[in-house]
Scaffold this active site. Structure first.
Site, PDB file in Angstrom:
ATOM      1  N   ARG A  93     -16.355   8.981 -10.785  1.00  0.00           N
ATOM      2  CA  ARG A  93     -17.115   9.057 -12.037  1.00  0.00           C
ATOM      3  C   ARG A  93     -18.472   9.716 -11.816  1.00  0.00           C
ATOM      4  O   ARG A  93     -19.052  10.275 -12.743  1.00  0.00           O
ATOM      5  CB  ARG A  93     -17.237   7.655 -12.650  1.00  0.00           C
ATOM      6  CG  ARG A  93     -18.011   6.678 -11.818  1.00  0.00           C
ATOM      7  CD  ARG A  93     -17.773   5.236 -12.263  1.00  0.00           C
ATOM      8  NE  ARG A  93     -16.487   4.716 -11.800  1.00  0.00           N
ATOM      9  CZ  ARG A  93     -16.020   3.512 -12.086  1.00  0.00           C
ATOM     10  NH1 ARG A  93     -16.736   2.687 -12.838  1.00  0.00           N
ATOM     11  NH2 ARG A  93     -14.843   3.108 -11.627  1.00  0.00           N
TER      12      ARG A  93
ATOM     13  N   ASP B 237     -17.889   3.547  -3.614  1.00  0.00           N
ATOM     14  CA  ASP B 237     -16.464   3.863  -3.763  1.00  0.00           C
ATOM     15  C   ASP B 237     -16.107   4.236  -5.210  1.00  0.00           C
ATOM     16  O   ASP B 237     -15.003   4.697  -5.477  1.00  0.00           O
ATOM     17  CB  ASP B 237     -15.621   2.677  -3.289  1.00  0.00           C
ATOM     18  CG  ASP B 237     -14.173   3.077  -3.000  1.00  0.00           C
ATOM     19  OD1 ASP B 237     -13.876   4.288  -2.995  1.00  0.00           O
ATOM     20  OD2 ASP B 237     -13.346   2.165  -2.781  1.00  0.00           O
TER      21      ASP B 237
ATOM     22  N   ASP C 215      -6.926  12.202  -3.697  1.00  0.00           N
ATOM     23  CA  ASP C 215      -8.009  11.945  -4.640  1.00  0.00           C
ATOM     24  C   ASP C 215      -8.599  13.236  -5.227  1.00  0.00           C
ATOM     25  O   ASP C 215      -9.541  13.192  -6.002  1.00  0.00           O
ATOM     26  CB  ASP C 215      -9.100  11.111  -3.959  1.00  0.00           C
ATOM     27  CG  ASP C 215      -9.772  10.142  -4.902  1.00  0.00           C
ATOM     28  OD1 ASP C 215      -9.217   9.869  -5.981  1.00  0.00           O
ATOM     29  OD2 ASP C 215     -10.873   9.661  -4.562  1.00  0.00           O
TER      30      ASP C 215
ATOM     31  N   LYS D 151     -13.331   1.714   2.528  1.00  0.00           N
ATOM     32  CA  LYS D 151     -12.058   1.091   2.180  1.00  0.00           C
ATOM     33  C   LYS D 151     -11.398   0.568   3.455  1.00  0.00           C
ATOM     34  O   LYS D 151     -11.607   1.132   4.533  1.00  0.00           O
ATOM     35  CB  LYS D 151     -11.121   2.145   1.563  1.00  0.00           C
ATOM     36  CG  LYS D 151     -11.512   2.641   0.186  1.00  0.00           C
ATOM     37  CD  LYS D 151     -10.540   3.725  -0.288  1.00  0.00           C
ATOM     38  CE  LYS D 151     -10.948   4.327  -1.618  1.00  0.00           C
ATOM     39  NZ  LYS D 151     -10.756   3.426  -2.763  1.00  0.00           N
TER      40      LYS D 151
ATOM     41  N   LYS E 161     -11.289  15.877 -10.967  1.00  0.00           N
ATOM     42  CA  LYS E 161     -11.933  15.195  -9.833  1.00  0.00           C
ATOM     43  C   LYS E 161     -11.399  15.775  -8.524  1.00  0.00           C
ATOM     44  O   LYS E 161     -10.192  15.780  -8.288  1.00  0.00           O
ATOM     45  CB  LYS E 161     -11.631  13.696  -9.907  1.00  0.00           C
ATOM     46  CG  LYS E 161     -12.057  12.901  -8.664  1.00  0.00           C
ATOM     47  CD  LYS E 161     -11.754  11.400  -8.806  1.00  0.00           C
ATOM     48  CE  LYS E 161     -12.037  10.645  -7.507  1.00  0.00           C
ATOM     49  NZ  LYS E 161     -11.732   9.198  -7.610  1.00  0.00           N
TER      50      LYS E 161
ATOM     51  N   ASP F 116     -11.305  10.275   0.086  1.00  0.00           N
ATOM     52  CA  ASP F 116     -12.115   9.161  -0.406  1.00  0.00           C
ATOM     53  C   ASP F 116     -12.003   7.986   0.555  1.00  0.00           C
ATOM     54  O   ASP F 116     -11.084   7.174   0.467  1.00  0.00           O
ATOM     55  CB  ASP F 116     -11.653   8.758  -1.815  1.00  0.00           C
ATOM     56  CG  ASP F 116     -12.483   7.605  -2.371  1.00  0.00           C
ATOM     57  OD1 ASP F 116     -13.534   7.288  -1.775  1.00  0.00           O
ATOM     58  OD2 ASP F 116     -12.072   7.034  -3.406  1.00  0.00           O
TER      59      ASP F 116
ATOM     60  N   GLU G 168     -16.945   6.821  -6.733  1.00  0.00           N
ATOM     61  CA  GLU G 168     -17.560   8.150  -6.580  1.00  0.00           C
ATOM     62  C   GLU G 168     -16.994   9.171  -7.556  1.00  0.00           C
ATOM     63  O   GLU G 168     -17.652  10.152  -7.873  1.00  0.00           O
ATOM     64  CB  GLU G 168     -17.365   8.646  -5.139  1.00  0.00           C
ATOM     65  CG  GLU G 168     -16.015   9.322  -4.825  1.00  0.00           C
ATOM     66  CD  GLU G 168     -14.811   8.406  -5.001  1.00  0.00           C
ATOM     67  OE1 GLU G 168     -14.996   7.173  -4.947  1.00  0.00           O
ATOM     68  OE2 GLU G 168     -13.688   8.920  -5.224  1.00  0.00           O
TER      69      GLU G 168
HETATM   70  N1  BES Z   1      -9.952   7.136  -5.788  1.00  0.00           N
HETATM   71  C1  BES Z   1     -10.181   5.781  -6.120  1.00  0.00           C
HETATM   72  C2  BES Z   1      -9.179   5.252  -7.148  1.00  0.00           C
HETATM   73  C3  BES Z   1      -7.760   5.173  -6.680  1.00  0.00           C
HETATM   74  C4  BES Z   1      -7.279   4.019  -6.107  1.00  0.00           C
HETATM   75  C5  BES Z   1      -6.908   6.236  -6.875  1.00  0.00           C
HETATM   76  C6  BES Z   1      -5.955   3.945  -5.722  1.00  0.00           C
HETATM   77  C7  BES Z   1      -5.606   6.155  -6.490  1.00  0.00           C
HETATM   78  C8  BES Z   1      -5.115   5.011  -5.902  1.00  0.00           C
HETATM   79  C9  BES Z   1     -11.570   5.611  -6.692  1.00  0.00           C
HETATM   80  O1  BES Z   1     -12.543   6.441  -6.182  1.00  0.00           O
HETATM   81  C10 BES Z   1     -11.979   4.227  -6.381  1.00  0.00           C
HETATM   82  O2  BES Z   1     -12.191   3.931  -5.232  1.00  0.00           O
HETATM   83  N2  BES Z   1     -12.115   3.395  -7.425  1.00  0.00           N
HETATM   84  C11 BES Z   1     -12.484   2.041  -7.291  1.00  0.00           C
HETATM   85  C12 BES Z   1     -13.549   1.785  -8.318  1.00  0.00           C
HETATM   86  C13 BES Z   1     -14.285   0.483  -8.121  1.00  0.00           C
HETATM   87  C14 BES Z   1     -15.089   0.545  -6.847  1.00  0.00           C
HETATM   88  C15 BES Z   1     -15.179   0.255  -9.310  1.00  0.00           C
HETATM   89  C16 BES Z   1     -11.241   1.196  -7.551  1.00  0.00           C
HETATM   90  O3  BES Z   1     -10.423   1.570  -8.379  1.00  0.00           O
HETATM   91  O4  BES Z   1     -11.115   0.172  -6.895  1.00  0.00           O
HETATM   92 ZN    ZN Z   2     -11.867   8.233  -5.499  1.00  0.00          ZN
HETATM   93 MN    MN Z   3     -13.440   5.669  -4.429  1.00  0.00          MN
END
Ligand code: BES
Ligand code: ZN
Ligand code: MN
Length: 509
Positions: A356, A352, A293, A277, A265, A270, A354
């Site tokens: 996947r 968010d 990220d 966020k 990824k 992000d 993104e």
């Molecule tokens: N990059 C984030 C996940 C992340 C969070 C990595 C904290 C490292 C530290 C990912 O893109 C994300 O925002 N995931 C969301 C998914 C949700 C919206 C289903 C999450 O984990 O809250």
């Molecule tokens: Zn992310």
């Molecule tokens: Mn995200």
């Protein structure tokens, strides 16, 4: 840092610092430490007797030699109890000794190969661990400091008594130098602020590294991605003024065998997109951290670069979809439906989620390489970090032999993985009313539903997914491993694991 291997008696070695070791419970050390002890009139034994020195794991005790031996100072690192000894302890004590030398403002040291011959540990593995520990421990990201602290270790000499084994040690030093510098290369990319690693700038950094390593890089730009049908990656990229890239890095060392494909990824920032966020929130990571990220991409690419530099006898490919995730008037919106490379459609309910999305395209694209196996790495979910902290990645594997390979590599490198389930029951959470699948599964089992989402795009090869949201970034906090070879910031987690996996692959030809 220059690393040399020399044959000799370390007690007769001239250097700023001589590093030897001690097991806990030993009163009269033998081997190299014993030689130094004898040359110093049994000062080390006396310090053990007076409890100024214990050999406890991680203890670093230094003292001057007042010209009684050619070395100016001695550092004794504690190896702990013999029955608790592991190769990872070698990495750790080596990092502690090296950083101690640096903190003292010194620039060179000589050391022995800690732990060689203890239990099952062979000389080559121990030498690798000594070099890895020092290189990883001395790492610092001071790229953007106009006045970096001048303390810098310039040379390390590994001194070993047996001439016959110098070649073995030199080979190990070479392997570990490549691996250590590859981890540090990944760390540099991950630590870099997002303004100096936009998809285009990151591409140029990888282009230069690929050329040096002798790996083949293919770069797909926005127009090519449109033609290829990377609708999910392009959807994420829409909000940014920076165009996306797809990087494909190939090492051909395995003749006509099918490749091992690594997918990473590569979100260079992000922000969350329209689902912006918060800048900071209680219990959540601050937004500035979301430059890490792209750790999955950095690690997958660095592992293939290392495979090329080591000329490993395996074919390996890294596929990295790279883009920013930004909000703007052109950004994709909640409810949008995108079409992926493989043809499946996704309802984007949360912009968010993104990671996947870009991985869905990349996993579909992986199939065109007819992989022996595909492993993806991604800072995919906060939920994985909630589950395991920073101590391990969450591993999802749909294939027993690939799982075993990952577990073995994990054991050898102390880069921990912990398996999570892929039960089909979780599919209910990602059913979409309007498309083939939706990109969020709610708060329950967030790391699992993300993995189940990815699995929809896996077709025709063994697959494993490592959610590295936790271990990719180290903080000076109780939820991070407390290791001297893991300084705060980007850990480069996964590079050592993947290189080990590729080294041990032994493709059938
Ligand atoms: N990059 C984030 C996940 C992340 C969070 C990595 C904290 C490292 C530290 C990912 O893109 C994300 O925002 N995931 C969301 C998914 C949700 C919206 C289903 C999450 O984990 O809250
Ligand atoms: Zn992310
Ligand atoms: Mn995200």
């Amino acid at each position: 840092m220059r690393i040399r291997v020399e044959v000799g008696d370390i007690s007769r070695w001239e250097d700023e610092v001589i590093v030897v070791n001690l097991f806990e419970g030993v009163d009269h050390p033998g081997g190299a430490t014993g030689a130094v002890d004898a040359a110093l009139g049994h000062q080390i034994s006396a310090m053990i007797a007076s409890r100024d020195l214990s050999g406890a794991f991680k203890d670093v005790t230094g003292f001057p030699t007042f010209d009684r031996i050619p070395g100016n100072r001695v550092i004794v690192v504690g190896l702990g109890r013999r029955e608790d000894f592991t190769l990872d302890r070698v990495r750790e004590v080596s990092a502690r000794a090296a950083t101690k030398v640096r903190d003292m403002g010194l620039t060179t040291f000589a050391t022995i190969v800690h732990g060689a011959g203890v239990g099952e540990i062979d000389l080559g593995d121990a030498a690798e661990a000594v070099v890895e520990g020092a290189l990883l421990g001395l790492y610092r990201y001071d790229e953007h400091k106009t006045q970096p602290d001048g303390k810098r270790v310039e040379a390390m000499t590994i001194v070993n008594l047996e001439k016959a084994r110098a070649g073995e040690i030199r080979d190990a030093v070479h392997r570990a130098s490549v691996v250590g510098s590859s981890v540090n290369f990944a760390r540099d990319l991950i630590n870099a602020p997002s303004n100096v690693k936009t998809p285009r700038l990151l591409t140029e950094k990888i282009r230069a590294a690929a050329k040096e390593a002798g790996a083949k890089l293919t770069v797909y730009d926005e127009a090519q991605l449109k033609d290829l049908g990377f609708g999910a990656l392009l959807g994420v990229a829409r909000g940014s003024v920076e165009p996306p890239r797809l990087l494909v890095l190939e090492h051909a060392g395995g003749g006509r065998s099918k490749p091992v494909v690594l997918v990473g990824k590569g979100i260079t920032f992000d922000s969350g997109g329209i689902a912006l966020k918060p800048l900071e929130a209680l219990g959540a990571d601050p937004m500035w951290l979301m430059r890490y990220d792209m750790a999955g991409a950095a690690v997958a690419l660095s592992a293939v670069l290392a495979a090329a530099r080591l000329k490993l006898p395996v074919n390996a490919v890294a596929i990295a979809p790279v883009t920013e995730n930004m909000p703007s008037g052109s950004a994709q919106k909640p409810g949008d439906i995108v079409r992926t490379f493989g043809g499946k459609t996704i309802e984007v309910l949360n912009t968010d989620a993104e990671g996947r999305l870009v991985l869905a395209d990349a996993l579909g694209f992986a199939k065109t390489f007819k992989p022996q196996a595909t492993i993806d790495l991604a800072t995919l979910t906060g939920a994985a970090k909630v589950a395991l902290g920073r101590m391990a990645s969450a591993m999802f594997a749909d294939d027993a032999s690939l799982r075993e390979r990952l577990l073995r590599a994990s054991e050898a490198t102390a880069e921990r993985v912990w398996e999570m389930p892929l039960w089909d029951d979780y599919d209910e959470q990602i059913k979409s009313d309007f498309a083939d699948v939706k990109n969020t599964g709610g708060r329950s089992a967030g790391a699992v539903t993300a993995a189940k989402f990815l699995q929809r795009f896996v077709d025709g090869f063994p697959w494993a997914h490592l959610d590295i949201a936790g271990p990719a970034w180290i903080e000076a906090a109780p939820d991070s491993p407390k290791k001297a070879y893991l300084p705060t910031g980007a850990s480069g987690y996964g590079v050592r694991l993947l290189v080990r996996l590729l080294r041990d692959w032994k493709s059938p030809g």
